[in-house]
Design an enzyme around this catalytic site. Structure first.
Site, PDB file in Angstrom:
ATOM      1  CE  LYS A  53      42.684  35.106  47.135  1.00 23.22           C
ATOM      2  NZ  LYS A  53      44.040  35.700  47.270  1.00 23.22           N
ATOM      3  CB  SER A  66      45.572  34.690  43.931  1.00 25.04           C
ATOM      4  OG  SER A  66      45.785  35.080  45.296  1.00 25.04           O
ATOM      5  CB  SER A 115      47.432  37.844  45.881  1.00 28.49           C
ATOM      6  OG  SER A 115      48.146  36.904  45.120  1.00 28.49           O
TER       7      SER A 115
END
Length: 615
Positions: free
Chosen positions: A213, A285, A309
């Protein structure tokens, strides 16, 4: 006998010269002090006598107010120490109800020094011929790729090239890649192959490629945090998890998309899409990790969660994942939203992959004071009947039925504990503190008054849009089509609302949060874990720190909602294609291994996790 005024002044001068003198106290040098004192004495000798001053020292005491002194010199005010996004506060959240000290004592009493030793993770050997199709190899679970590499049936470079090709080919559809790290990935893969040829294996992750990420620091690639404002942001160090994965032999392929400042699935490059249903976003996210893992673009990925997330994009993309107990994985080098809620976890195609990756990630890190080391032992053949698994009336029926068939004896549970008056547990204040330096910089850059921004309307232009289906919301008071320089900082408005939270309100929220932690401790006292509605406990467990495992339990047309007509918008609702539908198993604190072992029993008996999207 009384002295004359002149004699008094002579005595005064002699005594003044003999006195110790501190210029920092008087504000003047010695000679100037004596001169001023004598002038004052000459002007007021009779007045002093009338006060009963019969000696120079008594005179000085009596005429102290007559000497015109400048104000005491103060050292120049120092600027406050500058803070960026990462510096942690002195207060640390502890999820264990009685505190970390009690946790450590109980762990040592139960396990001895082994409580702090990492358990070995053994991958079952590969049997038979290796797949020859690049797509078949790409969709293999990470632990099967590990077995192939160890058996020298494929090389790390071969599978790395397959994934790099897929990332390039499918990213135009999925929009999940921020930075493709081709050169460094191939160099790392070649190095792992050379080590293996020389007889050195770093463990199960040796040569296995993964995605990260894009909110973790990496020395050899930018870290954007999802905003074009920081797309060239460079760090001179690697995040702790990057170091641990590298030391374990994993090969970093790409920085994968995170929603703008870790919210939603929209980043500066657009929306990241669900590979099963590309007409909708991948949720966030951890948008890129969810999308890329489901699409077979990486062997596994690393995501983060503050409030949903990891769980949300894993459900949206139909993959397996672990949101660990708070404090089990270091956040060092990651973008901070909340020091007391942020977590890091693996997002994979199988539960066994999650266990394999987590076994490398977990453990104390002195650079993250929230971290602890507790035992983790993944059991591939755990006896479900010996476990205390609660089942909520809203739990997915198919998941519960299959686990019952495998031996689980469900314990009915009711509503989870709540504490009134907590709000978000102070999350807005943590947001605001973490991003204060950025917000201040933007405000100065565009000459904006943070205390006088217009209010965001409740509806119409500038109001919040549906989660996961619209671009990042316009900032407060800005009409449709209007640009605004604070958009990255003011969106939602996450980083401004917390600036006005009163300190004692924040502290009282934390006090109520501890009450919630304690109530959940009582609720979970007789449980190893429980199954509820998939998203029901994300919010409360963000406050309490409990872990959960996400796993597909059926293949069906999803009911995600959103995307249909809104107001004058005639856009039709998307027609969804069938995909894996996921459930969630929530665990007791530090029982990450138990819930993964339970989920693994389900996956051994089903194939929903093996389905592939058509791309």
């Amino acid at each position: 006998m009384d002295s004359t005024p002149f004699e008094f002044l002579e005595h005064a001068e002699a005594e003044l010269m003999a006195m110790e003198h501190d210029a920092a106290v008087t504000g003047v040098e010695r000679r100037e002090f004596v001169f001023r004192s004598l002038v004052a004495a000459a002007a007021s000798t009779l007045g002093v006598r009338s006060l009963g001053a019969q000696s120079p020292q008594a005179y000085l005491d009596a005429t102290a107010g007559l000497i015109a002194r400048p104000a005491r010199r103060q050292p120049p005010a120092q600027e406050p120490v500058a803070l960026g996004n990462g510096e942690a506060p002195a207060l640390q959240f502890m999820p264990y109800p009685e505190g970390t000290g009690a946790l450590m004592e109980r762990m040592v009493a139960r396990h001895g020094v082994k409580a702090f030793a990492r358990s070995p993770f053994t991958v079952e050997p590969w049997v038979g011929a290796a797949p020859t199709s690049p797509e078949d190899l790409a969709f293999l679970p990470a632990h099967r790729l590990s077995a192939l590499i160890k058996a020298r049936k494929i090389t790390s470079r071969q599978i790395t090239d397959i994934y790099l090709d897929r990332l390039e080919k499918l990213n135009p559809t999925l929009n999940c890649v921020v930075t493709l790290m081709k050169e460094s990935a191939r160099a790392e893969a070649d190095a792992m192959d050379r080590e293996l040829a020389a007889g050195k294996s770093r463990g199960p992750l040796h040569g296995v490629p993964y995605g990260l990420k894009d909110l973790f620091a990496t020395k050899n690639a930018p870290t954007s945090w999802g905003t074009g404002d920081l797309k060239d942001q460079q760090f001179d160090y690697d995040a702790e998890i990057v170091v641990r994965l590298r030391n374990a032999g994993a090969v970093l392929l790409a920085k994968l998309s995170t929603g703008l400042f870790a919210q939603n699935d929209w980043w500066y490059g657009g929306r990241t899409n669900n590979p099963w249903n590309p007409t909708i976003g991948s949720s966030g996210s951890s948008a890129g990790p969810g999308s890329a893992t489901a699409a077979g673009l990486v062997a596994f990925a690393i995501g983060t969660e503050t409030q949903g997330s990891i769980v949300s994009p894993s459900i949206r993309n139909g993959i397996s994942a672990l949101r660990p107990t708070y404090g089990r994985v270091s956040r060092h080098g990651g973008m901070v939203l909340s020091w007391s809620q942020d977590r890091v976890g693996p997002m994979c195609r199988t539960i066994e992959d999650c266990a394999m990756v987590f076994n490398v990630l977990h453990g104390m890190d002195p650079k993250d004071a929230s971290t602890v080391t507790t035992p983790f032992t993944f059991e591939r053949n755990i006896a479900l009947a010996k476990l205390r698994i609660g089942v909520d009336p809203n739990a997915p029926a198919e998941l519960v039925a299959k686990l019952k068939g495998l031996g689980m004896i469900p314990k009915p549970i009711g509503a989870r504990p709540t504490v009134a008056g907590m709000g978000g547990g102070g999350l807005n204040a943590e947001y605001a503190a973490a991003f204060d330096s950025y917000v201040q910089r933007k405000a100065k850059e565009f000459n904006l008054d943070l205390n006088a921004l217009p209010a965001r309307p409740a509806t119409g232009p500038g109001a919040n849009g549906p989660f996961g289906n619209t671009p990042p919301q316009r900032p407060r008071g800005i009409g449709e089509g209007e640009a605004h320089p604070m958009a990255p900082a003011d969106w939602n408005p996450r980083f401004l609302g917390g600036r006005s939270v009163r300190a004692f309100d924040f502290v009282n929220n934390q006090r109520r949060r501890l009450l919630l932690v304690q109530k959940w401790g009582e609720f979970m006292k007789e449980l190893d874990g429980f199954i509820g509605a998939p998203n029901a406990d994300v919010g409360p467990n963000a406050q309490t720190g409990h872990p959960c495992a996400v796993l597909p339990y059926k293949f069906d047309v999803p009911q995600f909602g959103g995307g249909g007509p809104r107001g004058n918008d005639s856009t039709p609702a998307p027609v969804y294609q069938a995909q894996p539908i996921c459930g969630v198993i929530t665990g007791n604190l530090y029982a990450d291994d138990i819930i993964l072992s339970v989920a693994h029993q389900f996956q051994k008996a089903t194939d929903f996790h093996t389905r592939r999207p058509s791309l």
